[in-house]
Motif scaffolding. Structure first.
Motif, PDB file in Angstrom:
ATOM      1  N   PHE A 108       0.770  -1.247   0.000  1.00  0.00           N
ATOM      2  CA  PHE A 108       0.000   0.000   0.000  1.00  0.00           C
ATOM      3  C   PHE A 108       0.801   1.297   0.000  1.00  0.00           C
ATOM      4  N   ILE A 109       1.956   1.350   0.659  1.00  0.00           N
ATOM      5  CA  ILE A 109       2.611   2.632   0.928  1.00  0.00           C
ATOM      6  C   ILE A 109       3.568   3.028  -0.195  1.00  0.00           C
ATOM      7  N   ARG A 110       3.435   4.284  -0.649  1.00  0.00           N
ATOM      8  CA  ARG A 110       4.337   4.854  -1.631  1.00  0.00           C
ATOM      9  C   ARG A 110       4.647   6.300  -1.229  1.00  0.00           C
ATOM     10  N   TYR A 111       5.706   6.875  -1.796  1.00  0.00           N
ATOM     11  CA  TYR A 111       6.027   8.277  -1.544  1.00  0.00           C
ATOM     12  C   TYR A 111       4.999   9.180  -2.221  1.00  0.00           C
ATOM     13  N   ASP A 112       4.714  10.318  -1.593  1.00  0.00           N
ATOM     14  CA  ASP A 112       3.819  11.269  -2.252  1.00  0.00           C
ATOM     15  C   ASP A 112       4.597  12.095  -3.277  1.00  0.00           C
ATOM     16  N   GLU A 113       3.907  13.001  -3.952  1.00  0.00           N
ATOM     17  CA  GLU A 113       4.519  13.730  -5.067  1.00  0.00           C
ATOM     18  C   GLU A 113       5.662  14.634  -4.637  1.00  0.00           C
ATOM     19  N   SER A 159      11.140  26.975  -6.744  1.00  0.00           N
ATOM     20  CA  SER A 159      12.224  26.587  -5.833  1.00  0.00           C
ATOM     21  C   SER A 159      11.831  25.368  -5.006  1.00  0.00           C
ATOM     22  N   ASP A 160      12.847  24.580  -4.634  1.00  0.00           N
ATOM     23  CA  ASP A 160      12.605  23.425  -3.764  1.00  0.00           C
ATOM     24  C   ASP A 160      12.119  23.847  -2.380  1.00  0.00           C
ATOM     25  N   ILE A 161      12.347  25.081  -2.020  1.00  0.00           N
ATOM     26  CA  ILE A 161      11.950  25.555  -0.695  1.00  0.00           C
ATOM     27  C   ILE A 161      10.440  25.503  -0.522  1.00  0.00           C
ATOM     28  N   GLU A 162       9.700  25.430  -1.619  1.00  0.00           N
ATOM     29  CA  GLU A 162       8.249  25.332  -1.549  1.00  0.00           C
ATOM     30  C   GLU A 162       7.768  23.906  -1.314  1.00  0.00           C
ATOM     31  N   ASN A 163       8.701  22.972  -1.290  1.00  0.00           N
ATOM     32  CA  ASN A 163       8.359  21.600  -0.900  1.00  0.00           C
ATOM     33  C   ASN A 163       7.899  21.604   0.562  1.00  0.00           C
ATOM     34  N   ASP A 164       6.814  20.898   0.857  1.00  0.00           N
ATOM     35  CA  ASP A 164       6.220  20.935   2.197  1.00  0.00           C
ATOM     36  C   ASP A 164       7.198  20.479   3.287  1.00  0.00           C
ATOM     37  N   PHE A 165       8.204  19.718   2.889  1.00  0.00           N
ATOM     38  CA  PHE A 165       9.211  19.252   3.844  1.00  0.00           C
ATOM     39  C   PHE A 165       9.828  20.414   4.607  1.00  0.00           C
ATOM     40  N   TYR A 166      10.138  21.486   3.884  1.00  0.00           N
ATOM     41  CA  TYR A 166      10.846  22.610   4.508  1.00  0.00           C
ATOM     42  C   TYR A 166       9.938  23.423   5.421  1.00  0.00           C
ATOM     43  N   PHE A 167       8.621  23.327   5.233  1.00  0.00           N
ATOM     44  CA  PHE A 167       7.676  23.979   6.135  1.00  0.00           C
ATOM     45  C   PHE A 167       7.425  23.139   7.385  1.00  0.00           C
ATOM     46  N   ARG A 168       7.321  21.834   7.190  1.00  0.00           N
ATOM     47  CA  ARG A 168       6.838  20.951   8.259  1.00  0.00           C
ATOM     48  C   ARG A 168       7.934  20.275   9.087  1.00  0.00           C
ATOM     49  N   TYR A 169       9.123  20.099   8.490  1.00  0.00           N
ATOM     50  CA  TYR A 169      10.117  19.283   9.198  1.00  0.00           C
ATOM     51  C   TYR A 169      10.533  19.836  10.557  1.00  0.00           C
ATOM     52  N   PRO A 170      10.732  21.144  10.726  1.00  0.00           N
ATOM     53  CA  PRO A 170      11.060  21.629  12.079  1.00  0.00           C
ATOM     54  C   PRO A 170      10.000  21.245  13.115  1.00  0.00           C
ATOM     55  N   ILE A 210       2.527   8.941   1.138  1.00  0.00           N
ATOM     56  CA  ILE A 210       2.926   9.569   2.401  1.00  0.00           C
ATOM     57  C   ILE A 210       4.026  10.604   2.192  1.00  0.00           C
ATOM     58  N   GLY A 211       3.981  11.626   3.030  1.00  0.00           N
ATOM     59  CA  GLY A 211       4.992  12.670   3.070  1.00  0.00           C
ATOM     60  C   GLY A 211       5.196  13.113   4.498  1.00  0.00           C
ATOM     61  N   ILE A 212       5.794  14.251   4.690  1.00  0.00           N
ATOM     62  CA  ILE A 212       6.167  14.714   6.026  1.00  0.00           C
ATOM     63  C   ILE A 212       4.948  14.936   6.921  1.00  0.00           C
ATOM     64  N   GLU A 213       3.833  15.411   6.357  1.00  0.00           N
ATOM     65  CA  GLU A 213       2.648  15.643   7.181  1.00  0.00           C
ATOM     66  C   GLU A 213       2.059  14.335   7.693  1.00  0.00           C
ATOM     67  N   ASN A 214       2.187  13.263   6.904  1.00  0.00           N
ATOM     68  CA  ASN A 214       1.725  11.951   7.362  1.00  0.00           C
ATOM     69  C   ASN A 214       2.530  11.480   8.569  1.00  0.00           C
ATOM     70  N   ASN A 271       0.912  21.849  18.816  1.00  0.00           N
ATOM     71  CA  ASN A 271      -0.401  22.420  18.512  1.00  0.00           C
ATOM     72  C   ASN A 271      -0.461  23.112  17.156  1.00  0.00           C
ATOM     73  N   SER A 272       0.690  23.459  16.609  1.00  0.00           N
ATOM     74  CA  SER A 272       0.694  24.204  15.338  1.00  0.00           C
ATOM     75  C   SER A 272       1.211  23.389  14.161  1.00  0.00           C
ATOM     76  N   ALA A 273       1.628  22.151  14.399  1.00  0.00           N
ATOM     77  CA  ALA A 273       2.369  21.391  13.390  1.00  0.00           C
ATOM     78  C   ALA A 273       1.605  21.188  12.092  1.00  0.00           C
ATOM     79  N   ILE A 274       0.294  20.955  12.166  1.00  0.00           N
ATOM     80  CA  ILE A 274      -0.460  20.658  10.935  1.00  0.00           C
ATOM     81  C   ILE A 274      -1.481  21.743  10.597  1.00  0.00           C
ATOM     82  N   THR A 275      -1.357  22.891  11.237  1.00  0.00           N
ATOM     83  CA  THR A 275      -2.247  24.001  10.885  1.00  0.00           C
ATOM     84  C   THR A 275      -1.840  24.563   9.519  1.00  0.00           C
ATOM     85  N   ASP A 276      -2.718  25.387   8.934  1.00  0.00           N
ATOM     86  CA  ASP A 276      -2.413  25.997   7.645  1.00  0.00           C
ATOM     87  C   ASP A 276      -1.201  26.913   7.765  1.00  0.00           C
TER      88      ASP A 276
END
Length: 465
Positions: free
Chosen positions: A41-46, A63-74, A135-139, A251-256
């Motif tokens: 079932f599990i694969r990497y997301d886009e 830019s790669d900086i718009e990849n969600d990883f850079y927003f969510r990883y911290p 799956i990605g960083i938010e998962n 509390n803020s990790a998955i907010t918009d």
């Protein structure tokens, strides 16, 4: 009467704590199952797939900086530390159960996050074009959240259950969590960024209900070990400090992205600060000679972070966050002083860590605060676009009014309570079966039951405490 007699008979059965075969079997079989299920079932997301470069060009991403990883990883790092270090060390307060506290926390989290990626993936991240979960960083953050519910439940059972029972608790707990989360967030359309309802209320009442089902009438035979010593309290306070520092990220990790995430950090930061002062005040006021109780400092100081979770991204206002923290410091501390003894004596709920005071009551308060704050929302405060973004008034919910949203928030709290209490009773009945290797009433809260303890500790006479 028959049900009560059955409970007592099962409590009095002879205990065999040898898990030499059952624990390895459960770990190996279930990990093998995870490998197979992940393979299917599990694969990497886009955003974590090599086709990210094509995705960038297609969507005019510069830019790669718009990849969600850079927003969510911290935030992911902070939440991950809370799960493995914060919760783990918070449970090391018992004088002879530090290995069990941090070690079984490690085991639950490692298994739970894998099962959570699957369960939550089937509900939230399934690509119906190919039947795969992407799956990605938010998962990963959401999986840690899912695990937190089971770790909260473990707090109510600390020192009284076997590792095999904990694996079963986690298997069912993650499953129940994924279902109630989907109902609350997707079907009811409640908002719960910090998980006051979905994580804390569910997890606490899940654990408390299991504890009620596994009631031990002769637990006082282990009372010599049901307490702390100086160094164990210091280690537990390390857990408290990690949790306290990183709770704004939780509390803020998955907010918009943007104002909602920024607001969630500020609200949590202030609620936690306020809780510390009222916890210290209540602890001193209700103890002899005004001395502080370390149990209150370790636990009640975190209650504000729990209670502000649901409304963290709402316009709670800074003073509102301080009020929530103030109230929770009072209620949680008084809970440890008065409500925990009442629950054990009259309700037959033996709550080792006091999760009712740290997670259950503040979680319910958080759900209520979220419902009131949502119902009071208006365009004059949020602006039209802000209101739509904060409460996700889009699609099928485009016409929803804030007052209606408040009702949906209250409905979400009710669902969390039903799943926590009902699910805990069902799982508790399963854990009562005489096959799990749980300790006898006079052998609880002791690492020697399931761990190789250093020789100098084995011969140490704990009765001197």
């Amino acid at each position: 009467m028959f049900f009560g007699k059955c409970k007592m008979d099962m409590c009095d059965r002879t205990k065999n704590t040898n898990v030499r075969f059952s624990l390895p079997a459960v770990c190996v079989v279930w990990q093998t199952a995870m490998i197979i299920l992940f393979g299917v079932f599990i694969r990497y997301d886009e955003e974590s797939d090599p086709h990210w470069l094509e995705h960038k060009k297609l969507n005019n991403i510069s830019s790669d900086i718009e990849n969600d990883f850079y927003f969510r990883y911290p935030s992911f790092q902070d939440v991950h530390v809370m799960i493995f270090v914060g919760f783990g060390f918070l449970m090391t307060f018992l004088k002879r159960y530090s290995f069990g506290g941090v070690g079984f926390n490690f085991l639950i989290a490692a298994f739970g996050l894998q099962w959570a990626l699957l369960m939550q993936g089937w509900f939230h991240s399934l690509d119906y074009t190919d039947g795969k979960i992407k799956i990605g960083i938010e998962n990963l953050i959401n999986a840690d959240f899912c695990v937190a519910g089971c770790l909260i439940a473990y707090g109510a059972l600390l020192g009284k259950v076997s590792p095999v029972q904990l694996m079963v608790l986690t298997l069912f707990g993650i499953t129940l969590f994924a279902v109630e989360e989907y109902i609350i967030l997707n079907l009811i359309h409640a908002r719960d960024a910090g998980g006051s309802m979905v994580i804390h209320t569910f997890g606490a009442y899940y654990g408390l209900s299991i504890s009620w089902m596994l009631y031990r009438p002769n637990l006082d035979q282990s009372s010599r070990l049901q307490g702390s010593v100086y160094h164990s309290d210091v280690f537990a306070t390390i857990g408290t400090l990690f949790l306290w520092m990183f709770w704004p990220s939780f509390n803020s990790a998955i907010t918009d992205h943007g104002d909602g995430q920024h607001r969630a950090v500020i609200n949590t930061y202030l609620a936690l600060a306020s809780t510390v002062l009222t916890t210290v005040a209540m602890s001193s006021l209700f103890q002899k000679h005004g001395k502080l109780d370390m149990v209150h400092v370790q636990n009640s100081t975190l209650a504000g972070g729990v209670a502000v979770g649901t409304a963290a991204e709402f316009m709670l206002m800074p003073y509102g966050s301080l009020i929530v923290g103030f109230c929770c410091g009072v209620i949680s501390t008084l809970g440890y002083i008065y409500i925990s003894p009442f629950l054990e004596k009259y309700m037959k709920v033996q709550d080792t860590c006091g999760v009712h005071n740290l997670h259950a009551m503040p979680g319910v308060i958080g759900g209520i605060v979220g419902a009131i704050t949502a119902a009071a929302a208006s365009e004059s405060v949020y602006g039209h676009e802000g209101l739509v973004k904060t409460f996700d008034f889009e699609g099928a919910f485009e016409k929803m009014e804030p007052t209606t949203q408040g009702g949906h928030q209250a409905g979400g709290l009710c669902v969390a309570l039903i799943f926590g209490i009902g699910g805990g009773m069902i799982v508790g009945a399963i854990l009562r079966l005489p096959i799990w290797g749980d300790p006898a009433d006079d052998n609880c809260f002791d690492d020697e039951t399931y761990w190789e303890v250093p020789e100098d500790e084995e011969i140490f006479d704990s009765s001197i405490y």
